[in-house]
Design a protein around this motif. Structure first.
Motif, PDB file in Angstrom:
ATOM      1  N   UNK A   1     -67.038 -14.629  16.006  1.00  0.00           N
ATOM      2  CA  UNK A   1     -67.871 -14.755  14.804  1.00  0.00           C
ATOM      3  C   UNK A   1     -67.044 -15.222  13.611  1.00  0.00           C
ATOM      4  N   UNK A   2     -65.842 -14.686  13.476  1.00  0.00           N
ATOM      5  CA  UNK A   2     -64.968 -15.047  12.366  1.00  0.00           C
ATOM      6  C   UNK A   2     -64.561 -16.517  12.434  1.00  0.00           C
ATOM      7  N   UNK A   3     -64.311 -17.022  13.629  1.00  0.00           N
ATOM      8  CA  UNK A   3     -63.954 -18.426  13.768  1.00  0.00           C
ATOM      9  C   UNK A   3     -65.133 -19.332  13.414  1.00  0.00           C
ATOM     10  N   UNK A   4     -66.328 -18.981  13.857  1.00  0.00           N
ATOM     11  CA  UNK A   4     -67.507 -19.771  13.482  1.00  0.00           C
ATOM     12  C   UNK A   4     -67.688 -19.754  11.966  1.00  0.00           C
ATOM     13  N   UNK A   5     -67.517 -18.597  11.366  1.00  0.00           N
ATOM     14  CA  UNK A   5     -67.561 -18.443   9.909  1.00  0.00           C
ATOM     15  C   UNK A   5     -66.555 -19.378   9.237  1.00  0.00           C
ATOM     16  N   UNK A   6     -65.339 -19.412   9.755  1.00  0.00           N
ATOM     17  CA  UNK A   6     -64.275 -20.235   9.161  1.00  0.00           C
ATOM     18  C   UNK A   6     -64.627 -21.719   9.208  1.00  0.00           C
ATOM     19  N   UNK A   7     -65.140 -22.181  10.342  1.00  0.00           N
ATOM     20  CA  UNK A   7     -65.484 -23.597  10.447  1.00  0.00           C
ATOM     21  C   UNK A   7     -66.653 -23.950   9.528  1.00  0.00           C
ATOM     22  N   UNK A   8     -67.609 -23.047   9.374  1.00  0.00           N
ATOM     23  CA  UNK A   8     -68.726 -23.301   8.453  1.00  0.00           C
ATOM     24  C   UNK A   8     -68.235 -23.339   7.004  1.00  0.00           C
ATOM     25  N   UNK A   9     -67.373 -22.403   6.637  1.00  0.00           N
ATOM     26  CA  UNK A   9     -66.873 -22.307   5.259  1.00  0.00           C
ATOM     27  C   UNK A   9     -66.014 -23.496   4.854  1.00  0.00           C
ATOM     28  N   UNK A  10     -65.310 -24.064   5.790  1.00  0.00           N
ATOM     29  CA  UNK A  10     -64.382 -25.153   5.498  1.00  0.00           C
ATOM     30  C   UNK A  10     -64.985 -26.535   5.733  1.00  0.00           C
ATOM     31  N   UNK A  11     -66.276 -26.607   5.937  1.00  0.00           N
ATOM     32  CA  UNK A  11     -66.939 -27.857   6.312  1.00  0.00           C
ATOM     33  C   UNK A  11     -67.004 -28.889   5.187  1.00  0.00           C
ATOM     34  N   UNK A  12     -66.680 -28.494   3.981  1.00  0.00           N
ATOM     35  CA  UNK A  12     -66.703 -29.432   2.847  1.00  0.00           C
ATOM     36  C   UNK A  12     -65.311 -29.963   2.496  1.00  0.00           C
TER      37      UNK A  12
ATOM     38  N   UNK B   1     -72.339 -25.069   8.315  1.00  0.00           N
ATOM     39  CA  UNK B   1     -72.734 -24.478   9.592  1.00  0.00           C
ATOM     40  C   UNK B   1     -71.732 -24.826  10.685  1.00  0.00           C
ATOM     41  N   UNK B   2     -71.690 -23.980  11.704  1.00  0.00           N
ATOM     42  CA  UNK B   2     -70.816 -24.223  12.844  1.00  0.00           C
ATOM     43  C   UNK B   2     -71.269 -23.359  14.015  1.00  0.00           C
ATOM     44  N   UNK B   3     -70.994 -23.866  15.214  1.00  0.00           N
ATOM     45  CA  UNK B   3     -71.297 -23.119  16.437  1.00  0.00           C
ATOM     46  C   UNK B   3     -70.064 -23.133  17.330  1.00  0.00           C
ATOM     47  N   UNK B   4     -69.642 -21.936  17.753  1.00  0.00           N
ATOM     48  CA  UNK B   4     -68.547 -21.799  18.698  1.00  0.00           C
ATOM     49  C   UNK B   4     -69.024 -20.931  19.853  1.00  0.00           C
ATOM     50  N   UNK B   5     -68.405 -21.097  21.003  1.00  0.00           N
ATOM     51  CA  UNK B   5     -68.762 -20.288  22.161  1.00  0.00           C
ATOM     52  C   UNK B   5     -67.512 -19.815  22.882  1.00  0.00           C
ATOM     53  N   UNK B   6     -67.710 -18.809  23.721  1.00  0.00           N
ATOM     54  CA  UNK B   6     -66.620 -18.220  24.487  1.00  0.00           C
ATOM     55  C   UNK B   6     -67.214 -17.599  25.742  1.00  0.00           C
ATOM     56  N   UNK B   7     -66.636 -17.901  26.890  1.00  0.00           N
ATOM     57  CA  UNK B   7     -67.056 -17.249  28.133  1.00  0.00           C
ATOM     58  C   UNK B   7     -66.205 -16.002  28.314  1.00  0.00           C
ATOM     59  N   UNK B   8     -66.866 -14.860  28.516  1.00  0.00           N
ATOM     60  CA  UNK B   8     -66.182 -13.572  28.627  1.00  0.00           C
ATOM     61  C   UNK B   8     -65.446 -13.499  29.968  1.00  0.00           C
ATOM     62  N   UNK B   9     -64.123 -13.436  29.878  1.00  0.00           N
ATOM     63  CA  UNK B   9     -63.235 -13.344  31.038  1.00  0.00           C
ATOM     64  C   UNK B   9     -62.728 -11.901  31.158  1.00  0.00           C
TER      65      UNK B   9
ATOM     66  N   UNK C   1     -71.206  -9.294  28.299  1.00  0.00           N
ATOM     67  CA  UNK C   1     -70.909  -8.991  29.697  1.00  0.00           C
ATOM     68  C   UNK C   1     -69.912  -9.971  30.304  1.00  0.00           C
ATOM     69  N   UNK C   2     -69.119  -9.475  31.213  1.00  0.00           N
ATOM     70  CA  UNK C   2     -68.166 -10.294  31.936  1.00  0.00           C
ATOM     71  C   UNK C   2     -68.883 -11.485  32.565  1.00  0.00           C
ATOM     72  N   UNK C   3     -68.351 -12.676  32.348  1.00  0.00           N
ATOM     73  CA  UNK C   3     -68.892 -13.885  32.937  1.00  0.00           C
ATOM     74  C   UNK C   3     -69.916 -14.617  32.102  1.00  0.00           C
ATOM     75  N   UNK C   4     -70.456 -13.979  31.098  1.00  0.00           N
ATOM     76  CA  UNK C   4     -71.465 -14.680  30.288  1.00  0.00           C
ATOM     77  C   UNK C   4     -70.810 -15.415  29.127  1.00  0.00           C
ATOM     78  N   UNK C   5     -71.497 -16.421  28.650  1.00  0.00           N
ATOM     79  CA  UNK C   5     -71.017 -17.183  27.501  1.00  0.00           C
ATOM     80  C   UNK C   5     -71.672 -16.646  26.244  1.00  0.00           C
ATOM     81  N   UNK C   6     -70.840 -16.255  25.290  1.00  0.00           N
ATOM     82  CA  UNK C   6     -71.316 -15.810  23.986  1.00  0.00           C
ATOM     83  C   UNK C   6     -71.273 -17.001  23.035  1.00  0.00           C
ATOM     84  N   UNK C   7     -72.293 -17.116  22.206  1.00  0.00           N
ATOM     85  CA  UNK C   7     -72.376 -18.204  21.232  1.00  0.00           C
ATOM     86  C   UNK C   7     -72.495 -17.616  19.843  1.00  0.00           C
ATOM     87  N   UNK C   8     -71.659 -18.106  18.932  1.00  0.00           N
ATOM     88  CA  UNK C   8     -71.697 -17.677  17.527  1.00  0.00           C
ATOM     89  C   UNK C   8     -72.212 -18.841  16.690  1.00  0.00           C
ATOM     90  N   UNK C   9     -73.343 -18.627  16.022  1.00  0.00           N
ATOM     91  CA  UNK C   9     -73.930 -19.630  15.137  1.00  0.00           C
ATOM     92  C   UNK C   9     -73.762 -19.154  13.700  1.00  0.00           C
TER      93      UNK C   9
END
Length: 145
Positions: free
Chosen positions: A62-73, A35-43, A91-99
């Motif tokens: 989403x792909x980066x969160x996927x990569x960190x989860x896949x490589x966790x072992x 598992x992994x969680x990454x976030x990004x604020x939309x600029x 939306x501009x200014x909001x933080x997106x979170x990928x779980x």
């Protein structure tokens, strides 16, 4: 080494080399085995001609969160196939979170689902990744941190 310690060391090793995720403005959050969680604020530079977050940026998160989860072992793992369904605009200014959460691991092949949400909890996108383990590791488990 516990699975959590291995996941943390794997993430640290990957993050140190991950220029693309950093360049896009992502932040690495929690990691665990599978598992992994990454976030990004939309600029403004993340937005398309409609003034909403570009689909490629959402895919990259989403792909980066996927990569960190896949490589966790600490087993080098790459994407074999990915797909995404966009459900709402970022939306501009909001933080997106990928779980990312691994749903299956059979031999060298894994299946990981990633949900990207907005600040208010609405689902922005659903991503499914198929991974394949390759030779190699992210760090030498015979050495201390």
């Amino acid at each position: 080494m516990t699975p959590q310690e291995r996941a943390a060391r794997s993430a640290k090793a990957m993050w140190a080399q991950d220029a693309a995720s950093k360049w896009l403005g992502m932040e690495l959050g929690e990691v665990g085995e599978g598992s992994a969680r990454l976030s990004l604020t939309v600029e403004p530079h993340h937005c398309n001609g409609h003034g909403i977050c570009h689909g490629g940026v959402i895919f990259a998160l989403a792909d980066s969160a996927f990569a960190f989860a896949c490589n966790s072992r600490n087993q080098s793992t790459v994407a074999q196939q990915n797909q995404i369904t966009y459900l709402a605009p970022g939306r501009l200014g909001e933080t997106l979170t990928a779980q990312a959460n691994e749903t299956s691991l059979q031999g060298r092949t894994g299946l990981t689902d990633v949900t990207v949400t907005g600040d208010d909890g609405r689902v922005i996108a659903q991503f499914r990744g198929l991974s394949r383990a390759i030779p190699g590791s992210l760090f030498d488990e015979g050495t201390e941190q």
